[in-house]
Design a protein around this motif. Structure first.
Motif, mmCIF file in Angstrom:
data_model
loop_
_atom_site.group_PDB
_atom_site.id
_atom_site.type_symbol
_atom_site.label_atom_id
_atom_site.label_comp_id
_atom_site.label_asym_id
_atom_site.label_seq_id
_atom_site.Cartn_x
_atom_site.Cartn_y
_atom_site.Cartn_z
ATOM 1 N N THR A 54 1.443 45.388 -16.340
ATOM 2 C CA THR A 54 0.431 46.453 -16.339
ATOM 3 C C THR A 54 -0.933 45.878 -15.943
ATOM 4 O OG1 THR A 54 -0.013 46.070 -18.690
ATOM 5 C CG2 THR A 54 1.582 47.801 -18.169
ATOM 6 N N ARG A 55 -1.898 46.785 -15.727
ATOM 7 C CA ARG A 55 -3.300 46.424 -15.524
ATOM 8 C C ARG A 55 -3.584 45.694 -14.206
ATOM 9 N NH1 ARG A 55 -4.809 44.366 -21.707
ATOM 10 N NH2 ARG A 55 -3.866 46.142 -22.751
ATOM 11 N N GLY A 56 -3.354 46.347 -13.131
ATOM 12 C CA GLY A 56 -3.615 45.710 -11.841
ATOM 13 C C GLY A 56 -4.643 46.472 -10.990
ATOM 14 N N PRO A 57 -5.843 46.746 -11.482
ATOM 15 C CA PRO A 57 -6.372 46.550 -12.834
ATOM 16 C C PRO A 57 -6.256 47.832 -13.662
ATOM 17 C CG PRO A 57 -8.159 47.189 -11.399
ATOM 18 C CD PRO A 57 -6.897 47.211 -10.554
ATOM 19 N N ALA A 58 -6.689 47.748 -14.961
ATOM 20 C CA ALA A 58 -6.907 48.931 -15.798
ATOM 21 C C ALA A 58 -8.382 48.951 -16.170
ATOM 22 C CB ALA A 58 -6.046 48.868 -17.055
ATOM 23 N N GLY A 59 -9.053 50.068 -15.863
ATOM 24 C CA GLY A 59 -10.502 50.113 -16.080
ATOM 25 C C GLY A 59 -10.949 51.227 -17.004
ATOM 26 N N ARG A 60 -12.039 50.941 -17.737
ATOM 27 C CA ARG A 60 -12.732 51.964 -18.544
ATOM 28 C C ARG A 60 -14.221 51.962 -18.180
ATOM 29 N NH1 ARG A 60 -9.562 49.311 -22.959
ATOM 30 N NH2 ARG A 60 -8.093 50.843 -23.765
ATOM 31 N N PHE A 61 -14.776 53.124 -18.016
ATOM 32 C CA PHE A 61 -16.233 53.319 -17.925
ATOM 33 C C PHE A 61 -16.917 52.739 -16.686
ATOM 34 C CE2 PHE A 61 -15.375 52.924 -22.637
ATOM 35 C CZ PHE A 61 -15.405 54.280 -22.888
ATOM 36 N N GLY A 62 -16.184 52.079 -15.801
ATOM 37 C CA GLY A 62 -16.835 51.419 -14.663
ATOM 38 C C GLY A 62 -16.420 52.001 -13.335
ATOM 39 N N HIS A 63 -16.594 51.180 -12.284
ATOM 40 C CA HIS A 63 -16.191 51.523 -10.922
ATOM 41 C C HIS A 63 -15.453 50.328 -10.346
ATOM 42 C CE1 HIS A 63 -19.327 54.527 -11.478
ATOM 43 N NE2 HIS A 63 -18.934 55.130 -10.366
ATOM 44 N N GLN A 64 -14.235 50.554 -9.869
ATOM 45 C CA GLN A 64 -13.523 49.470 -9.202
ATOM 46 C C GLN A 64 -13.074 49.937 -7.819
ATOM 47 O OE1 GLN A 64 -11.714 50.337 -12.491
ATOM 48 N NE2 GLN A 64 -13.642 49.516 -13.295
ATOM 49 N N HIS A 65 -13.383 49.116 -6.828
ATOM 50 C CA HIS A 65 -12.929 49.362 -5.449
ATOM 51 C C HIS A 65 -11.733 48.447 -5.223
ATOM 52 C CE1 HIS A 65 -13.816 48.992 -0.858
ATOM 53 N NE2 HIS A 65 -12.921 49.923 -1.107
ATOM 54 N N VAL A 66 -10.591 49.060 -5.008
ATOM 55 C CA VAL A 66 -9.326 48.318 -4.944
ATOM 56 C C VAL A 66 -8.751 48.509 -3.545
ATOM 57 C CG1 VAL A 66 -7.058 48.060 -6.033
ATOM 58 C CG2 VAL A 66 -9.001 48.854 -7.406
ATOM 59 N N TYR A 67 -8.850 47.469 -2.692
ATOM 60 C CA TYR A 67 -8.360 47.654 -1.322
ATOM 61 C C TYR A 67 -7.576 46.443 -0.828
ATOM 62 C CZ TYR A 67 -12.301 44.816 0.411
ATOM 63 O OH TYR A 67 -13.180 43.794 0.658
ATOM 64 N N ASN A 68 -6.599 46.738 0.028
ATOM 65 C CA ASN A 68 -5.818 45.694 0.717
ATOM 66 C C ASN A 68 -5.126 44.716 -0.223
ATOM 67 O OD1 ASN A 68 -8.086 45.369 3.585
ATOM 68 N ND2 ASN A 68 -6.258 46.642 3.345
ATOM 69 N N ASN A 69 -4.666 45.192 -1.358
ATOM 70 C CA ASN A 69 -3.876 44.332 -2.252
ATOM 71 C C ASN A 69 -2.396 44.596 -2.027
ATOM 72 O OD1 ASN A 69 -6.109 43.206 -4.115
ATOM 73 N ND2 ASN A 69 -6.507 45.407 -4.031
ATOM 74 N N LEU A 70 -1.590 43.581 -2.338
ATOM 75 C CA LEU A 70 -0.136 43.700 -2.224
ATOM 76 C C LEU A 70 0.466 43.640 -3.631
ATOM 77 C CD1 LEU A 70 2.582 43.658 -0.657
ATOM 78 C CD2 LEU A 70 2.367 41.150 -0.597
ATOM 79 N N TYR A 71 1.229 44.662 -3.965
ATOM 80 C CA TYR A 71 1.874 44.746 -5.281
ATOM 81 C C TYR A 71 3.375 44.702 -5.063
ATOM 82 C CZ TYR A 71 -2.637 46.794 -6.761
ATOM 83 O OH TYR A 71 -3.967 47.032 -7.027
ATOM 84 N N VAL A 72 4.040 43.692 -5.610
ATOM 85 C CA VAL A 72 5.496 43.609 -5.494
ATOM 86 C C VAL A 72 6.075 43.558 -6.910
ATOM 87 C CG1 VAL A 72 7.431 42.288 -4.582
ATOM 88 C CG2 VAL A 72 5.247 42.278 -3.354
ATOM 89 N N ASP A 73 6.977 44.472 -7.241
ATOM 90 C CA ASP A 73 7.542 44.529 -8.594
ATOM 91 C C ASP A 73 6.443 44.521 -9.654
ATOM 92 O OD1 ASP A 73 10.098 44.519 -7.481
ATOM 93 O OD2 ASP A 73 10.247 42.331 -7.585
ATOM 94 N N PHE A 74 5.506 45.440 -9.521
ATOM 95 C CA PHE A 74 4.509 45.623 -10.589
ATOM 96 C C PHE A 74 5.143 46.652 -11.533
ATOM 97 C CE2 PHE A 74 0.823 45.756 -12.939
ATOM 98 C CZ PHE A 74 -0.106 44.856 -12.454
ATOM 99 N N LEU A 75 5.846 46.174 -12.555
ATOM 100 C CA LEU A 75 6.938 46.909 -13.168
ATOM 101 C C LEU A 75 6.587 48.253 -13.811
ATOM 102 C CD1 LEU A 75 8.739 43.816 -14.682
ATOM 103 C CD2 LEU A 75 9.302 45.036 -12.572
ATOM 104 N N TYR A 76 5.505 48.328 -14.584
ATOM 105 C CA TYR A 76 5.279 49.546 -15.376
ATOM 106 C C TYR A 76 4.150 50.414 -14.831
ATOM 107 C CZ TYR A 76 8.294 46.718 -18.155
ATOM 108 O OH TYR A 76 9.341 45.923 -18.538
ATOM 109 N N GLN A 77 3.002 49.824 -14.609
ATOM 110 C CA GLN A 77 1.872 50.619 -14.127
ATOM 111 C C GLN A 77 0.896 49.658 -13.456
ATOM 112 O OE1 GLN A 77 -0.922 52.247 -17.122
ATOM 113 N NE2 GLN A 77 -0.456 54.250 -16.232
#
Ligand SMILES: *[C@@H]1O[C@H](CO)[C@@H](O)[C@H](O)[C@H]1NC(C)=O
Ligand SMILES: *[C@@H]1O[C@H](CO)[C@@H](O)[C@H](O)[C@H]1NC(C)=O
Ligand SMILES: *[C@@H]1O[C@H](CO)[C@@H](O)[C@H](O)[C@H]1NC(C)=O
Ligand SMILES: *[C@@H]1O[C@H](CO)[C@@H](O)[C@H](O)[C@H]1NC(C)=O
Ligand SMILES: *[C@@H]1O[C@H](CO)[C@@H](O)[C@H](O)[C@H]1NC(C)=O
Length: 337
Positions: free
Chosen positions: A214-237
């Motif tokens: 989990t948490r790829g990422p998990a955010g509270r209250f902020g701002h995250q710009h998430v681009y061009n990442n590769l996720y392989v078998d990110f099992l739950y969330q």
């Protein structure tokens, strides 16, 4: 020559052009990009302009990273810490070659500004997160490798890169995160709205996540710009935006057994170590916006509300979607810079 073949060729012939074929081809940034570069308090430069020291033991490392003086700290070999070193302001901490390795205790960036952490392998940390960034600004976490053992469940190890207590203007790029449950938490408590709200601007780009929980990422209250990442078998969330957090998600690739690529539903799922109920913890929902196209693979997406974070407030190089997987696989992690 097809672009894919060109990439393979370039990766086979690197050292000469190590500085970055990708940047001169315009395919991705190699230098700091995103919130750690473009922000109201100035770009992250770490120890630039200061003395360079090379350390190969725990005591020398701790002495070299302490204080606010500008310093470039090169790390050689394995250092097994029994307590967490605190990285002071104006420091670059850079592993030498492919063998710089932090074990035992992880690193803290607390009450600091202007820190760069690069080319370190950080594994099986048991006392807390691999790296905790707390009440700190301008931190660039780049080209590292983080790993442990996912079979031990969500709470045996803690996070890989956690960013908390009003930290701001952070970039997390080109890291290889693998075989670990909880990756990167941004804002660690729904009770910290007053501390965190309006802070926690984090850019995640060109990271390779494989066999994570989990948490790829998990955010509270902020701002995250998430681009061009590769996720392989990110099992739950993979990406979770909760407690009024905002994410802008674009140009990412999801593969393998990834159940949920992105959710703004506030529930902290049972697999993400909720605090009060084994059925999960209820929080307010977050927000998500989608920019350039993502490749979700077979993963689910649950956007309950769109927000106002529709465009990055800086220029950045977006890698074309078909090249994200080969480029990230080849160039993320240690031994590349
Ligand atoms: C370290 O960084 C802080 C914030 O940028 C600055 O105020 C301070 O002067 C720096 N110290 C040195 C020795 O450069
Ligand atoms: C680090 O040192 C501790 C003892 O202080 C030892 O138990 C542990 O196995 C060491 N870890 C590694 C990875 O060498
Ligand atoms: C960070 O700053 C706070 C407030 O000044 C202080 O209480 C705390 O000890 C500092 N933490 C570290 C690790 O220096
Ligand atoms: C946060 O860090 C600053 C130094 O950068 C310090 O003055 C302040 O007291 C810290 N706040 C907390 C809550 O630790
Ligand atoms: C998606 O969010 C809604 C809340 O809006 C929730 O009822 C539903 O269970 C969520 N779906 C999943 C798969 O979590």
């Amino acid at each position: 020559m097809r672009l894919n073949n060109l990439i393979v060729l370039l990766s086979a012939t690197t050292p000469l052009v190590a500085a970055s074929p990708l940047s001169w081809l315009g395919l991705a940034a190699w230098d700091v990009e995103g919130f750690a570069k473009d922000n109201p308090i100035g770009p992250t430069t770490g120890g630039k302009g200061g003395a360079t020291v090379t350390v190969d033991n725990v005591d020398d490392f701790k002495a070299a990273v302490a204080g606010d003086e500008r310093r470039i700290v090169k790390v050689k070999g394995e250092l097994n810490f029994t307590s967490r070193p605190k990285i002071g302001s104006n420091k670059s901490v850079i592993g030498v070659g492919k063998t710089a390795h932090i074990t035992g205790s992880g690193l803290d960036v607390v009450n600091s500004t202007n820190v760069i952490i690069q080319n370190l392998k950080i594994t099986f940390i048991q006392d807390n997160d691999c790296i905790t960034i707390r009440n700190s600004t301008r931190v660039w976490v780049d080209h590292n490798e983080f790993a442990s053992d996912i079979s031990k469940g969500p709470d045996f190890y803690d996070g890989q890169v956690d960013i908390i207590r009003g930290s701001d203007w952070i970039t997390v790029s080109w890291n290889y995160f693998h075989d670990h449950w909880k990756s990167s938490l941004v804002g660690n408590d729904p009770a910290f709205r007053d501390i965190d709200f309006g802070h926690l601007h984090v850019t995640y780009h060109h990271n390779h996540w494989r066999n994570e929980g989990t948490r790829g990422p998990a955010g509270r209250f902020g701002h995250q710009h998430v681009y061009n990442n590769l996720y392989v078998d990110f099992l739950y969330q993979a990406i979770h935006s909760r407690s009024d957090n905002q994410v802008l998600v674009e140009g990412n690739v999801f593969r393998g057994k990834t159940r949920e690529a992105l959710s703004t539903y506030g529930l902290v799922i049972p697999e993400d170590s909720p605090n009060t109920c084994t059925c999960g913890d209820e929080e307010l929902d977050g927000f998500a916006n989608l920019g350039a196209r993502n490749d979700w693979g077979d993963a689910g997406v649950n956007i309950t509300q769109v927000g106002t974070f529709v465009k990055a407030p800086y220029n950045f190089k977006l890698t074309p979607l078909p090249l994200v997987a080969p480029i990230v696989k080849t160039w993320a992690g240690v031994g590349k810079i």
